[in-house]
Design a protein around this motif. Structure first.
Motif, short mmCIF file in Angstrom:
data_model
loop_
_atom_site.label_atom_id
_atom_site.label_comp_id
_atom_site.label_asym_id
_atom_site.label_seq_id
_atom_site.Cartn_x
_atom_site.Cartn_y
_atom_site.Cartn_z
N ASN A 27 0.81 -1.23 0.00
CA ASN A 27 0.00 0.00 0.00
C ASN A 27 0.84 1.28 0.00
O ASN A 27 0.37 2.33 0.42
CB ASN A 27 -0.92 0.02 1.23
N HIS A 29 2.23 4.68 -0.40
CA HIS A 29 1.54 5.85 -0.96
C HIS A 29 2.07 7.13 -0.33
O HIS A 29 2.75 7.10 0.70
CB HIS A 29 0.03 5.74 -0.73
N CYS A 31 0.75 10.63 1.29
CA CYS A 31 -0.45 11.32 1.78
C CYS A 31 -0.15 12.80 1.95
O CYS A 31 0.73 13.19 2.72
CB CYS A 31 -0.99 10.71 3.07
N CYS A 33 -2.43 15.03 2.98
CA CYS A 33 -3.42 15.68 3.85
C CYS A 33 -2.70 16.57 4.86
O CYS A 33 -1.53 16.37 5.18
CB CYS A 33 -4.32 14.65 4.54
N ALA A 110 0.39 5.68 -5.24
CA ALA A 110 -0.70 6.66 -5.35
C ALA A 110 -0.41 7.89 -4.50
O ALA A 110 0.38 7.83 -3.55
CB ALA A 110 -2.01 6.02 -4.90
N ASN A 111 -1.05 8.98 -4.86
CA ASN A 111 -1.12 10.18 -4.03
C ASN A 111 -2.47 10.20 -3.35
O ASN A 111 -3.50 10.11 -4.02
CB ASN A 111 -0.99 11.43 -4.90
N SER A 112 -2.50 10.33 -2.02
CA SER A 112 -3.79 10.46 -1.35
C SER A 112 -3.82 11.80 -0.60
O SER A 112 -2.81 12.49 -0.51
CB SER A 112 -4.06 9.28 -0.42
N GLY A 113 -4.98 12.14 -0.09
CA GLY A 113 -5.14 13.44 0.58
C GLY A 113 -4.84 14.59 -0.37
O GLY A 113 -4.34 15.64 0.03
N THR A 114 -5.16 14.40 -1.65
CA THR A 114 -4.72 15.34 -2.67
C THR A 114 -5.42 16.69 -2.60
O THR A 114 -4.97 17.63 -3.25
CB THR A 114 -4.93 14.74 -4.08
N ALA B 128 -4.36 9.90 -8.12
CA ALA B 128 -4.70 10.79 -7.01
C ALA B 128 -6.02 10.39 -6.36
O ALA B 128 -6.97 10.03 -7.03
CB ALA B 128 -4.81 12.22 -7.53
N LYS B 129 -6.01 10.44 -5.01
CA LYS B 129 -7.24 10.17 -4.25
C LYS B 129 -7.36 11.20 -3.14
O LYS B 129 -6.44 11.31 -2.32
CB LYS B 129 -7.18 8.80 -3.56
N SER B 131 -8.80 12.72 0.51
CA SER B 131 -9.00 12.04 1.80
C SER B 131 -10.45 11.66 1.98
O SER B 131 -11.34 12.41 1.60
CB SER B 131 -8.65 12.99 2.96
#
Ligand code: ZN
Ligand code: ZN
Ligand code: ZN
Ligand code: ZN
Lengths: 165, 149
Positions: A27, A29, A31, A33, A110-114, B128-129, B131
């Motif tokens: 997983n 990634h 983040c 955020c 992946a990029n999260s909290g984008t 891209a995701k 939150s």
């Protein structure tokens, strides 16, 4: 989420806290955020998780601050290194990739909290390269290399962490 | 060099808050292994200011001497790493992400390229995701507060 059997060690800058995992989740990634930015003092947190039952603290114990109702953040109380993000309900500990002995082993997927990505993230490939750690101020880099109190990027039999000031 | 304007910032939990009045020099993105470990991060974005231009408006940081030549300052309560303080130079580096509004302060140089993650220059191309909702948090808001919590 796939699980991969792999031996992984890491820890904080001063070496007072060290961990070892025998399995990792697929997983990895980044983040972006605002919570992760603040926790690591960085533009994003790079994270990859170990199942809780496959992770042991081999030296010392992390300090923990609860950043939200379900989330704990672990760090070294002696040197401050942010070590993990853990949702207390999902049985895994997301380790900070920079704290791994081999941080290059888990490229992110992946990029999260984008919603909170810095405005210049897309421009990173165009930011001028100012060379290697030694390239710019050679004497300074050599002096730091010779005198630093950072734990090496491998497990050690014993280690005297420099106490914080 | 990035504009002169008063700025505030602090750690995640809010036990530490600072205020700066100075132009940010640099800023730079450092990929060196010392910064990686200090922040648990692949790279750290820094801005440099005169040491005297920073005042702590709440709390005082813990200090770890990462080498004979510099100290790193962090929050003892929540761990946020905030400052790199080299000896005898009269300047400090502020981790830009600890500012209340770091969004648009772009680094002008990258440093420590020998330990840069090979994936770093392509990171913006990854899927891209946003939150998911996160419920109640205990993070200090991105502005000064008269009292906290
Ligand atoms: Zn430590
Ligand atoms: Zn996050
Ligand atoms: Zn704090
Ligand atoms: Zn650095």
């Amino acid at each position: 989420m796939d699980r991969v059997d792999i031996e992984v060690s890491g820890g904080c800058q001063c070496g007072a806290v060290r961990y070892h995992a025998t399995q990792m989740l697929d997983n990895s990634h980044l983040c972006h955020c605002r919570m992760c930015q603040k926790a690591v003092g960085g533009i994003f947190a790079a994270l990859v998780a170990a199942p809780d039952e496959k992770l042991v603290w081999t030296r010392g114990e992390p300090a923990v601050w609860r950043s939200s109702e379900h989330v704990e953040r672990g760090f070294c109380a002696n040197c401050g290194t942010p070590l993990f993000y853990r949702d207390v309900n999902n049985g895994r500990t997301n380790l900070t990739i920079g704290s791994l002995d081999n941080p290059g082993d888990f490229p992110p997927h992946a990029n999260s909290g984008t919603e909170n990505m810095v405005g210049w993230f897309q421009t990173i490939p165009t930011i001028e390269d100012d060379g290697a750690t030694e390239a710019d101020r050679e004497d300074w880099a050599a002096a730091i290399k010779a005198s630093n109190n950072q734990h090496p990027d491998r497990d050690t039999e014993s280690w005297n962490a420099k106490p914080r000031q | 060099m990035i504009r002169f304007e008063p700025m505030s910032g602090g750690c995640q939990c809010g036990a530490l808050r600072y205020h700066i009045e100075a132009a940010l020099e640099g800023p730079e993105l450092c990929h060196c292994r010392m910064c990686q470990k200090a922040h648990g991060a692949p790279a750290v974005a820094w801005g440099t200011i005169p040491a005297a231009a920073l005042v702590w408006s709440r709390g005082l940081p813990a200090e770890f001497r990462s080498s004979d030549h510099a100290v790193r300052e962090f929050c003892a309560r929540c761990g946020t790493p905030l400052i790199f303080r080299p000896d005898g130079q009269g300047t400090i580096d502020i981790a830009l992400a600890t500012l209340d509004q770091p969004q648009d302060i772009a680094p002008e140089e990258q440093y420590g390229i020998d330990t840069r993650m090979p994936w770093f220059p392509g990171a913006h191309l990854l899927p891209a995701k946003p939150s998911p909702g996160r419920g109640r948090t205990f993070q200090h808001p991105d502005h000064d507060t008269p009292t906290w919590p």
